[in-house]
Design a protein around this motif. Structure first.
Motif, PDB file in Angstrom:
ATOM      1  N   ASN A 193       0.835  -1.193   0.000  1.00 22.87           N
ATOM      2  CA  ASN A 193       0.000   0.000   0.000  1.00 22.87           C
ATOM      3  C   ASN A 193       0.871   1.245   0.000  1.00 22.87           C
ATOM      4  O   ASN A 193       1.949   1.270   0.608  1.00 22.87           O
ATOM      5  CB  ASN A 193      -0.895   0.032   1.241  1.00 22.87           C
ATOM      6  N   ALA A 194       0.387   2.286  -0.670  1.00 16.83           N
ATOM      7  CA  ALA A 194       1.106   3.553  -0.716  1.00 16.83           C
ATOM      8  C   ALA A 194       0.102   4.656  -1.021  1.00 16.83           C
ATOM      9  O   ALA A 194      -1.096   4.400  -1.185  1.00 16.83           O
ATOM     10  CB  ALA A 194       2.213   3.508  -1.764  1.00 16.83           C
ATOM     11  N   VAL A 195       0.591   5.892  -1.096  1.00 15.66           N
ATOM     12  CA  VAL A 195      -0.211   7.019  -1.559  1.00 15.66           C
ATOM     13  C   VAL A 195       0.627   7.816  -2.544  1.00 15.66           C
ATOM     14  O   VAL A 195       1.863   7.789  -2.507  1.00 15.66           O
ATOM     15  CB  VAL A 195      -0.676   7.940  -0.404  1.00 15.66           C
ATOM     16  N   VAL A 196      -0.061   8.521  -3.427  1.00 13.92           N
ATOM     17  CA  VAL A 196       0.626   9.439  -4.328  1.00 13.92           C
ATOM     18  C   VAL A 196       0.962  10.693  -3.521  1.00 13.92           C
ATOM     19  O   VAL A 196       0.079  11.482  -3.195  1.00 13.92           O
ATOM     20  CB  VAL A 196      -0.252   9.798  -5.544  1.00 13.92           C
ATOM     21  N   GLN A 197       2.242  10.859  -3.158  1.00 13.74           N
ATOM     22  CA  GLN A 197       2.650  11.987  -2.323  1.00 13.74           C
ATOM     23  C   GLN A 197       3.023  13.211  -3.169  1.00 13.74           C
ATOM     24  O   GLN A 197       2.738  14.341  -2.791  1.00 13.74           O
ATOM     25  CB  GLN A 197       3.849  11.585  -1.471  1.00 13.74           C
ATOM     26  N   TRP A 198       3.673  12.953  -4.295  1.00 17.08           N
ATOM     27  CA  TRP A 198       4.091  14.033  -5.179  1.00 17.08           C
ATOM     28  C   TRP A 198       3.727  13.680  -6.610  1.00 17.08           C
ATOM     29  O   TRP A 198       3.654  12.493  -6.966  1.00 17.08           O
ATOM     30  CB  TRP A 198       5.605  14.285  -5.101  1.00 17.08           C
ATOM     31  N   PRO A 225      -4.844   6.933  -2.782  1.00 15.24           N
ATOM     32  CA  PRO A 225      -4.331   5.637  -2.310  1.00 15.24           C
ATOM     33  C   PRO A 225      -3.980   4.716  -3.470  1.00 15.24           C
ATOM     34  O   PRO A 225      -4.662   4.700  -4.498  1.00 15.24           O
ATOM     35  CB  PRO A 225      -5.502   5.075  -1.490  1.00 15.24           C
ATOM     36  N   VAL A 226      -2.917   3.962  -3.286  1.00 12.51           N
ATOM     37  CA  VAL A 226      -2.423   3.046  -4.316  1.00 12.51           C
ATOM     38  C   VAL A 226      -2.201   1.681  -3.680  1.00 12.51           C
ATOM     39  O   VAL A 226      -1.593   1.576  -2.611  1.00 12.51           O
ATOM     40  CB  VAL A 226      -1.098   3.550  -4.936  1.00 12.51           C
ATOM     41  N   LEU A 227      -2.704   0.664  -4.325  1.00 14.80           N
ATOM     42  CA  LEU A 227      -2.439  -0.715  -3.927  1.00 14.80           C
ATOM     43  C   LEU A 227      -1.765  -1.431  -5.077  1.00 14.80           C
ATOM     44  O   LEU A 227      -2.284  -1.431  -6.197  1.00 14.80           O
ATOM     45  CB  LEU A 227      -3.736  -1.443  -3.553  1.00 14.80           C
ATOM     46  N   VAL A 228      -0.608  -2.013  -4.799  1.00 12.68           N
ATOM     47  CA  VAL A 228       0.073  -2.852  -5.780  1.00 12.68           C
ATOM     48  C   VAL A 228      -0.023  -4.280  -5.279  1.00 12.68           C
ATOM     49  O   VAL A 228       0.394  -4.587  -4.159  1.00 12.68           O
ATOM     50  CB  VAL A 228       1.542  -2.429  -5.957  1.00 12.68           C
ATOM     51  N   THR A 229      -0.614  -5.151  -6.082  1.00  9.78           N
ATOM     52  CA  THR A 229      -0.926  -6.504  -5.622  1.00  9.78           C
ATOM     53  C   THR A 229      -0.722  -7.521  -6.734  1.00  9.78           C
ATOM     54  O   THR A 229      -0.872  -7.205  -7.917  1.00  9.78           O
ATOM     55  CB  THR A 229      -2.376  -6.576  -5.103  1.00  9.78           C
ATOM     56  N   SER A 230      -0.413  -8.732  -6.328  1.00 10.44           N
ATOM     57  CA  SER A 230      -0.299  -9.825  -7.296  1.00 10.44           C
ATOM     58  C   SER A 230      -1.565 -10.659  -7.353  1.00 10.44           C
ATOM     59  O   SER A 230      -1.631 -11.640  -8.101  1.00 10.44           O
ATOM     60  CB  SER A 230       0.886 -10.732  -6.925  1.00 10.44           C
ATOM     61  N   GLY A 231      -2.585 -10.269  -6.561  1.00 18.10           N
ATOM     62  CA  GLY A 231      -3.838 -11.014  -6.581  1.00 18.10           C
ATOM     63  C   GLY A 231      -4.991 -10.113  -6.235  1.00 18.10           C
ATOM     64  O   GLY A 231      -5.137  -9.712  -5.073  1.00 18.10           O
ATOM     65  N   LEU A 232      -5.802  -9.751  -7.193  1.00 19.23           N
ATOM     66  CA  LEU A 232      -6.924  -8.861  -6.941  1.00 19.23           C
ATOM     67  C   LEU A 232      -7.877  -9.472  -5.918  1.00 19.23           C
ATOM     68  O   LEU A 232      -8.229 -10.646  -6.007  1.00 19.23           O
ATOM     69  CB  LEU A 232      -7.685  -8.576  -8.240  1.00 19.23           C
ATOM     70  N   GLY A 233      -8.277  -8.653  -4.947  1.00 14.35           N
ATOM     71  CA  GLY A 233      -9.227  -9.106  -3.943  1.00 14.35           C
ATOM     72  C   GLY A 233      -8.600  -9.787  -2.748  1.00 14.35           C
ATOM     73  O   GLY A 233      -9.284 -10.089  -1.782  1.00 14.35           O
ATOM     74  N   GLU A 234      -7.281 -10.030  -2.772  1.00 12.43           N
ATOM     75  CA  GLU A 234      -6.621 -10.665  -1.638  1.00 12.43           C
ATOM     76  C   GLU A 234      -6.029  -9.608  -0.710  1.00 12.43           C
ATOM     77  O   GLU A 234      -5.479  -8.600  -1.184  1.00 12.43           O
ATOM     78  CB  GLU A 234      -5.502 -11.589  -2.121  1.00 12.43           C
ATOM     79  N   PRO A 235      -6.126  -9.788   0.603  1.00 11.63           N
ATOM     80  CA  PRO A 235      -5.525  -8.818   1.515  1.00 11.63           C
ATOM     81  C   PRO A 235      -4.017  -8.747   1.321  1.00 11.63           C
ATOM     82  O   PRO A 235      -3.352  -9.770   1.115  1.00 11.63           O
ATOM     83  CB  PRO A 235      -5.874  -9.372   2.910  1.00 11.63           C
ATOM     84  N   VAL A 236      -3.469  -7.532   1.390  1.00 10.75           N
ATOM     85  CA  VAL A 236      -2.025  -7.387   1.228  1.00 10.75           C
ATOM     86  C   VAL A 236      -1.281  -8.135   2.316  1.00 10.75           C
ATOM     87  O   VAL A 236      -0.238  -8.732   2.088  1.00 10.75           O
ATOM     88  CB  VAL A 236      -1.639  -5.887   1.240  1.00 10.75           C
ATOM     89  N   ALA A 237      -1.854  -8.143   3.532  1.00 13.71           N
ATOM     90  CA  ALA A 237      -1.176  -8.828   4.638  1.00 13.71           C
ATOM     91  C   ALA A 237      -1.006 -10.307   4.355  1.00 13.71           C
ATOM     92  O   ALA A 237      -0.019 -10.927   4.753  1.00 13.71           O
ATOM     93  CB  ALA A 237      -1.975  -8.627   5.926  1.00 13.71           C
TER      94      ALA A 237
END
Length: 267
Positions: free
Chosen positions: A133-138, A231-243
């Protein structure tokens, strides 16, 4: 001799008169029904246009931007799934969120009406992939690029663009392309970017060193649609919790936000 017409003639005449009367009554009834008001029929809103109907000749045509001439993209050579288009949202994320699916090589900008605007992306080579998870800061138009020391160590020819040497000036050959969205996590620079690229053949593939690259025409479009703090989510599986996936960081391709990031020109 009888003065009355035959019975059959009287019957025929009577039938004609009855028929005429019946016809007049029918016309009267018909006239009544035509003036009776009918409730309007609600057919609902007109159907929306097909979500993937895009004028790609215009979208991916040549662009003059901030003094730079961006060439047209030969979009017919790119698989259709990696061209910009509206699709049904598969992410379940909040409207306004960005979701990068590293498995499908897609970036989704969630629209909030059951749809998402999808872009094709190029991603990091094996060993450089990342998620979290991240955010666009700049946000920066035509950014300078400063490769990190780890990258310079692998590719000594990049030393001339290192932090010590002031980085690479903006331009068509700059790896960050026409725009860069700088991703932060918990207030810290992740050193990862959503950025442009002139290398159209890399979209839909894993070729770059860790960041998410879009066609220059697409990153300009995305840049104009998203504000800071998106907010930005980078994931290898849509719908799966990042944790559940675990947070994996890789060697980035940028040394950090330049000192001028506090200037208003960055927004």
């Amino acid at each position: 001799m009888s003065k009355h017409p035959p019975f059959s003639s009287r019957l025929n005449r009577r039938g004609l008169l009855n028929f005429a009367a019946l016809g007049a009554a029918s016309v009267a009834v018909s006239a009544c029904t035509t003036i009776r008001s009918q409730p309007p029929v609600d057919y609902g809103p007109p159907p929306a246009p097909e979500p993937d109907m895009m004028d790609y000749d215009t979208i991916y045509g040549p662009v003059t931007d901030e003094g730079f001439e961006i060439p047209a993209v030969p979009w017919r050579k790119i698989k259709k799934e990696f061209l910009r288009q509206y699709v049904q949202d598969p992410t379940g994320a909040k409207p306004g969120s960005i979701v990068v699916d590293t498995t499908g090589h897609h970036l989704y900008l969630v629209q909030g009406n059951g749809q998402a605007l999808r872009y094709g992306v190029g991603l990091g080579r094996a060993g450089f992939e990342w998620s979290g998870n991240a955010v666009v800061q700049w946000k920066k138009k035509w950014p300078k690029w400063t490769p990190p020391d780890e990258m310079v160590a692998r590719q000594p020819e990049l030393e001339k663009y290192s932090v010590r040497n002031g980085g690479m000036p903006p331009g068509l050959m700059n790896p960050l392309g026409a725009r860069a969205l700088y991703l932060f996590e918990n207030g810290q620079d992740t050193l990862y970017r959503l950025h442009g690229s002139p290398e159209w053949s890399s979209i839909g593939k894993s070729v770059s060193s860790g960041c998410v690259r879009l066609l220059n025409q697409d990153i300009i479009d995305l840049y104009d649609r998203v504000p800071n703090k998106t907010p930005v989510l980078v994931t290898s599986g849509l719908g799966e919790p990042v944790a559940a996936q675990g947070y994996h960081k890789a060697i980035p391709m940028d040394a950090g936000v330049p000192d001028s990031s506090q200037d208003d020109s960055w927004f």
